[in-house]
Design an enzyme around this catalytic site. Structure first.
Site, short mmCIF file in Angstrom:
data_model
loop_
_atom_site.label_atom_id
_atom_site.label_comp_id
_atom_site.label_asym_id
_atom_site.label_seq_id
_atom_site.Cartn_x
_atom_site.Cartn_y
_atom_site.Cartn_z
N HIS A 26 -7.68 -5.69 -0.05
CA HIS A 26 -6.53 -4.84 0.15
C HIS A 26 -5.48 -5.46 1.07
O HIS A 26 -4.29 -5.21 0.92
CB HIS A 26 -6.98 -3.48 0.70
CG HIS A 26 -5.89 -2.47 0.77
ND1 HIS A 26 -5.24 -2.00 -0.36
CD2 HIS A 26 -5.30 -1.83 1.82
CE1 HIS A 26 -4.33 -1.11 -0.02
NE2 HIS A 26 -4.34 -1.00 1.29
N SER A 84 0.83 -1.20 0.00
CA SER A 84 0.00 0.00 0.00
C SER A 84 0.87 1.27 0.00
O SER A 84 1.63 1.48 -0.94
CB SER A 84 -0.97 -0.04 1.19
OG SER A 84 -1.97 0.93 1.06
N ASP A 110 -10.10 -5.20 -4.09
CA ASP A 110 -9.52 -4.14 -3.27
C ASP A 110 -10.33 -2.86 -3.47
O ASP A 110 -10.36 -2.30 -4.56
CB ASP A 110 -8.06 -3.93 -3.68
CG ASP A 110 -7.30 -3.00 -2.75
OD1 ASP A 110 -7.93 -2.20 -2.04
OD2 ASP A 110 -6.05 -3.07 -2.74
#
Length: 262
Positions: A235, A108, A205
């Protein structure tokens, strides 16, 4: 693992930061080592970081995970931090705690940090793996999504509280975070990645939608860049199937880096 074994070590910086880290030394696998870069408001105790540490230890490979300042057990307050601060933490940790080119595994926000590190010092990168990488998210994900009330709140107070799916506490987004993010964008200028690059992305996600991975894939330039879209993965990308894919991707990227002489 005992409590003593689980306690981190600390890197003390010249300007007073105290960065918590865990390091697994090379036990025969040889270069490159692996560095895990966590996400926004995450810490180094997460599933992916612990899994990669175990796999690297089993293969005798050097591995580093750490907490950015304001995260986990490192010094500082989260609300005081910004992308530039966390980039500096990563830069200092890698310089002090690793040797030679490393495989950067960024999750991320950590994917954004990995790309920034790669842009400024490509000679220290053997390969790069992004897991739901989120470059430029302070502009494209946060600021772009502010409604008029939030924009006014930011202008008046310098901060906006956003709800989180991962915590009972809201995210506090500061003006400094937003403004600093604009100084560290990677999708608005050429982004050469001259090493094996693997982008892992879940189709389910909702935090970093799959189209963001495609934007990064199309924007970056390099001889060996691949995007893997995993149907149904979210995610976190930390279920058994996703961890197996991550492990296989890491080994393949290391083999490709060695073949490329990195």
């Amino acid at each position: 693992m005992t409590d003593a074994e689980d306690r981190p070590d600390f890197l003390e910086t010249a300007d007073g930061r105290r960065i918590a880290y865990r390091r697994t030394p090379d036990a025969g696998a040889g270069a490159p080592g692996v560095v895990f870069l966590g996400g926004f408001r995450s810490d180094m105790t997460g599933t992916k970081a612990a899994f990669l540490e175990e796999r690297c230890r089993a293969r005798g490979r050097a591995f580093l995970r750490f907490d950015y300042t304001g995260h986990g057990q490192s010094s500082g307050r989260f609300e005081d931090g910004c992308i530039g601060d966390w980039l500096r933490d990563a830069r200092d940790a890698i310089a002090a705690l690793t040797e030679g080119p490393q495989v950067l595994v960024g999750s991320s926000m950590g994917g954004w940090i990995a790309l920034l590190l790669a842009r400024e010092a490509p000679e220290r990168v053997a390969a790069l793996i992004g897991i739901a990488a989120a470059p430029d998210f302070t502009l494209d994900g946060m600021e772009a999504a502010f409604d008029e009330a939030q924009r006014q709140e930011m202008a008046r107070t310098g901060r906006v509280a956003l709800p989180s799916e991962y915590s009972d506490e809201p995210y506090v987004i500061t003006r400094r975070l937003i403004e600093d993010g604009r100084d560290h964008l990677v999708l608005r200028a050429p982004l050469p990645l001259p090493f094996p690059t693997r982008l892992l992305q879940g189709s389910a996600d909702v935090d970093v939608p799959p189209e963001r991975a495609r934007i990064l894939f199309d924007h970056a330039k390099g001889p060996d860049i691949r995007l893997l879209l995993v149907k149904g993965a979210d995610h976190r990308f930390s279920g058994p199937r996703e961890l197996r894919i991550l492990d296989e991707t890491l080994e393949e990227a290391i083999a490709a880096a060695r073949e490329a002489g990195r």
